[in-house]
Scaffold this motif. Structure first.
Motif, PDB file in Angstrom:
ATOM      1  N   THR A  46       0.799  -1.227   0.000  1.00 10.70           N
ATOM      2  CA  THR A  46       0.000   0.000   0.000  1.00 10.70           C
ATOM      3  C   THR A  46       0.832   1.278   0.000  1.00 10.70           C
ATOM      4  OG1 THR A  46      -0.132  -0.145   2.406  1.00 10.70           O
ATOM      5  CG2 THR A  46      -1.961  -1.096   1.147  1.00 10.70           C
ATOM      6  N   GLY A  47       2.143   1.156   0.015  1.00 10.34           N
ATOM      7  CA  GLY A  47       3.010   2.330   0.036  1.00 10.34           C
ATOM      8  C   GLY A  47       2.927   3.140  -1.251  1.00 10.34           C
ATOM      9  N   ALA A  48       3.305   4.394  -1.170  1.00  9.37           N
ATOM     10  CA  ALA A  48       3.193   5.317  -2.294  1.00  9.37           C
ATOM     11  C   ALA A  48       3.994   4.872  -3.516  1.00  9.37           C
ATOM     12  CB  ALA A  48       3.641   6.704  -1.862  1.00  9.37           C
ATOM     13  N   ASN A  49       5.140   4.253  -3.315  1.00 12.68           N
ATOM     14  CA  ASN A  49       5.994   3.839  -4.435  1.00 12.68           C
ATOM     15  C   ASN A  49       5.692   2.441  -4.966  1.00 12.68           C
ATOM     16  OD1 ASN A  49       7.469   6.222  -4.526  1.00 12.68           O
ATOM     17  ND2 ASN A  49       9.022   5.470  -3.125  1.00 12.68           N
ATOM     18  N   SER A  50       4.884   1.685  -4.251  1.00 16.51           N
ATOM     19  CA  SER A  50       4.691   0.282  -4.629  1.00 16.51           C
ATOM     20  C   SER A  50       4.045   0.095  -6.008  1.00 16.51           C
ATOM     21  CB  SER A  50       3.940  -0.488  -3.543  1.00 16.51           C
ATOM     22  OG  SER A  50       2.686   0.073  -3.291  1.00 16.51           O
ATOM     23  N   PRO A  51       3.066   0.896  -6.417  1.00 15.42           N
ATOM     24  CA  PRO A  51       2.497   0.684  -7.759  1.00 15.42           C
ATOM     25  C   PRO A  51       3.543   0.847  -8.869  1.00 15.42           C
ATOM     26  CG  PRO A  51       1.013   2.026  -6.456  1.00 15.42           C
ATOM     27  CD  PRO A  51       2.300   1.923  -5.683  1.00 15.42           C
ATOM     28  N   CYS A  52       4.354   1.879  -8.791  1.00 13.46           N
ATOM     29  CA  CYS A  52       5.363   2.104  -9.829  1.00 13.46           C
ATOM     30  C   CYS A  52       6.498   1.094  -9.736  1.00 13.46           C
ATOM     31  CB  CYS A  52       5.883   3.531  -9.772  1.00 13.46           C
ATOM     32  SG  CYS A  52       4.630   4.748 -10.270  1.00 13.46           S
ATOM     33  N   TYR A  53       6.793   0.629  -8.536  1.00 13.58           N
ATOM     34  CA  TYR A  53       7.779  -0.432  -8.375  1.00 13.58           C
ATOM     35  C   TYR A  53       7.288  -1.685  -9.105  1.00 13.58           C
ATOM     36  CZ  TYR A  53      10.499  -4.171  -6.293  1.00 13.58           C
ATOM     37  OH  TYR A  53      11.295  -5.274  -6.126  1.00 13.58           O
ATOM     38  N   MET A  54       6.036  -2.060  -8.885  1.00 13.65           N
ATOM     39  CA  MET A  54       5.494  -3.246  -9.539  1.00 13.65           C
ATOM     40  C   MET A  54       5.500  -3.074 -11.054  1.00 13.65           C
ATOM     41  SD  MET A  54       2.486  -4.673  -7.023  1.00 13.65           S
ATOM     42  CE  MET A  54       1.477  -3.215  -7.088  1.00 13.65           C
ATOM     43  N   ALA A  55       5.152  -1.890 -11.536  1.00 15.90           N
ATOM     44  CA  ALA A  55       5.175  -1.635 -12.980  1.00 15.90           C
ATOM     45  C   ALA A  55       6.596  -1.755 -13.519  1.00 15.90           C
ATOM     46  CB  ALA A  55       4.602  -0.251 -13.282  1.00 15.90           C
ATOM     47  N   CYS A  56       7.549  -1.235 -12.794  1.00 17.13           N
ATOM     48  CA  CYS A  56       8.957  -1.320 -13.199  1.00 17.13           C
ATOM     49  C   CYS A  56       9.381  -2.781 -13.341  1.00 17.13           C
ATOM     50  CB  CYS A  56       9.837  -0.603 -12.170  1.00 17.13           C
ATOM     51  SG  CYS A  56      11.613  -0.684 -12.498  1.00 17.13           S
ATOM     52  N   VAL A  57       9.058  -3.582 -12.344  1.00 21.74           N
ATOM     53  CA  VAL A  57       9.424  -4.997 -12.373  1.00 21.74           C
ATOM     54  C   VAL A  57       8.720  -5.695 -13.533  1.00 21.74           C
ATOM     55  CG1 VAL A  57       9.251  -7.186 -11.108  1.00 21.74           C
ATOM     56  CG2 VAL A  57       9.971  -5.116  -9.912  1.00 21.74           C
ATOM     57  N   MET A  58       7.438  -5.433 -13.710  1.00 21.38           N
ATOM     58  CA  MET A  58       6.674  -6.077 -14.785  1.00 21.38           C
ATOM     59  C   MET A  58       7.214  -5.700 -16.160  1.00 21.38           C
ATOM     60  SD  MET A  58       2.779  -5.788 -13.420  1.00 21.38           S
ATOM     61  CE  MET A  58       2.223  -6.602 -11.942  1.00 21.38           C
ATOM     62  N   LYS A  59       7.611  -4.451 -16.321  1.00 23.01           N
ATOM     63  CA  LYS A  59       8.183  -4.024 -17.599  1.00 23.01           C
ATOM     64  C   LYS A  59       9.530  -4.695 -17.841  1.00 23.01           C
ATOM     65  CE  LYS A  59       5.884   0.451 -18.042  1.00 23.01           C
ATOM     66  NZ  LYS A  59       6.054   1.917 -18.102  1.00 23.01           N
ATOM     67  N   GLN A  60      10.349  -4.775 -16.820  1.00 26.47           N
ATOM     68  CA  GLN A  60      11.668  -5.378 -16.970  1.00 26.47           C
ATOM     69  C   GLN A  60      11.587  -6.859 -17.341  1.00 26.47           C
ATOM     70  OE1 GLN A  60      14.763  -3.778 -16.781  1.00 26.47           O
ATOM     71  NE2 GLN A  60      13.403  -2.024 -16.903  1.00 26.47           N
ATOM     72  N   CYS A 114       1.718   2.325 -13.594  1.00 22.93           N
ATOM     73  CA  CYS A 114       1.654   2.060 -12.148  1.00 22.93           C
ATOM     74  C   CYS A 114       0.255   1.620 -11.722  1.00 22.93           C
ATOM     75  CB  CYS A 114       2.091   3.294 -11.365  1.00 22.93           C
ATOM     76  SG  CYS A 114       3.695   3.947 -11.861  1.00 22.93           S
ATOM     77  N   ASP A 115      -0.749   2.371 -12.144  1.00 21.93           N
ATOM     78  CA  ASP A 115      -2.128   2.023 -11.783  1.00 21.93           C
ATOM     79  C   ASP A 115      -2.507   0.663 -12.367  1.00 21.93           C
ATOM     80  OD1 ASP A 115      -2.336   4.474 -10.530  1.00 21.93           O
ATOM     81  OD2 ASP A 115      -3.514   5.412 -12.124  1.00 21.93           O
ATOM     82  N   ARG A 116      -2.128   0.432 -13.613  1.00 15.68           N
ATOM     83  CA  ARG A 116      -2.462  -0.826 -14.275  1.00 15.68           C
ATOM     84  C   ARG A 116      -1.733  -2.000 -13.611  1.00 15.68           C
ATOM     85  NH1 ARG A 116      -2.981   0.946 -19.045  1.00 15.68           N
ATOM     86  NH2 ARG A 116      -5.233   0.931 -18.925  1.00 15.68           N
ATOM     87  N   ALA A 117      -0.528  -1.779 -13.129  1.00 19.80           N
ATOM     88  CA  ALA A 117       0.211  -2.840 -12.434  1.00 19.80           C
ATOM     89  C   ALA A 117      -0.550  -3.275 -11.184  1.00 19.80           C
ATOM     90  CB  ALA A 117       1.616  -2.368 -12.064  1.00 19.80           C
ATOM     91  N   VAL A 118      -1.131  -2.320 -10.466  1.00 21.34           N
ATOM     92  CA  VAL A 118      -1.923  -2.651  -9.274  1.00 21.34           C
ATOM     93  C   VAL A 118      -3.169  -3.430  -9.678  1.00 21.34           C
ATOM     94  CG1 VAL A 118      -3.298  -1.692  -7.385  1.00 21.34           C
ATOM     95  CG2 VAL A 118      -1.044  -0.736  -7.901  1.00 21.34           C
ATOM     96  N   LEU A 119      -3.861  -2.979 -10.732  1.00 20.42           N
ATOM     97  CA  LEU A 119      -5.046  -3.698 -11.202  1.00 20.42           C
ATOM     98  C   LEU A 119      -4.697  -5.131 -11.600  1.00 20.42           C
ATOM     99  CD1 LEU A 119      -6.691  -0.925 -13.427  1.00 20.42           C
ATOM    100  CD2 LEU A 119      -7.450  -1.694 -11.160  1.00 20.42           C
ATOM    101  N   PHE A 120      -3.581  -5.282 -12.286  1.00 19.91           N
ATOM    102  CA  PHE A 120      -3.137  -6.604 -12.713  1.00 19.91           C
ATOM    103  C   PHE A 120      -2.814  -7.483 -11.503  1.00 19.91           C
ATOM    104  CE2 PHE A 120       0.319  -9.498 -13.965  1.00 19.91           C
ATOM    105  CZ  PHE A 120      -0.336 -10.230 -14.945  1.00 19.91           C
ATOM    106  N   TYR A 121      -2.096  -6.926 -10.545  1.00 19.98           N
ATOM    107  CA  TYR A 121      -1.734  -7.687  -9.349  1.00 19.98           C
ATOM    108  C   TYR A 121      -2.985  -8.109  -8.575  1.00 19.98           C
ATOM    109  CZ  TYR A 121       1.394  -9.173  -5.593  1.00 19.98           C
ATOM    110  OH  TYR A 121       2.093  -9.908  -4.672  1.00 19.98           O
TER     111      TYR A 121
END
Length: 134
Positions: A46-60, A114-121
């Motif tokens: 739920t942290g502020a950076n977690s959505p973009c972190y997940m997107a970063c990992v998913m993109k990589q 970032c938002d889409r990474a959260v939806l996907f997760y």
């Protein structure tokens, strides 16, 4: 003079790549200890950076493209370090298809993903798809 080197197995290479990607994404999007623990437990951070972190990992790992969209199918070899269950690797395209509807959802951050990474997760969790490790 001899130069020494260590030959790594493909599994060790994948593990090194996995940690390199996590570390690089962490440098850009620092997570709290609570978020790290939630990701380890396959819970939604739920942290502020977690959505973009997940997107970063998913993109990589090729799960998400540079436009912030979830891929319907991906190069399994590229995603291999991200998938914790070897059987899951064979089913990965089907899992991505299950949650690809998130590409049709309206998000506020566009190509960042970032938002889409959260939806996907969330979709993966709702469908009890526990193949990814972060």
């Amino acid at each position: 003079m001899f130069s020494s080197f260590i030959l790594a197995t493909p599994e060790q290479d994948a593990e090194v790549k996995f940690f390199e990607i996590l570390t690089n994404c962490m440098k850009e999007y620092a997570l709290t200890e609570d978020d790290i623990n939630k990701l380890k437990d396959l819970a939604l951070p739920t942290g502020a950076n977690s959505p973009c972190y997940m997107a970063c990992v998913m993109k990589q790992f090729g799960v998400m493209d540079d436009s912030g969209m979830v891929r319907a199918n991906i190069d399994a070899e590229k995603a291999k370090p991200l998938v914790k269950d070897p059987e899951g690797l064979n089913k990965l395209d089907g899992y991505l298809e299950t949650c690809s509807y998130v590409n049709n959802e309206s998000v506020s951050d566009g190509e960042k993903g970032c938002d889409r990474a959260v939806l996907f997760y969330k979709c993966m969790m709702e469908n009890d798809i526990k193949i990814f490790q972060f």
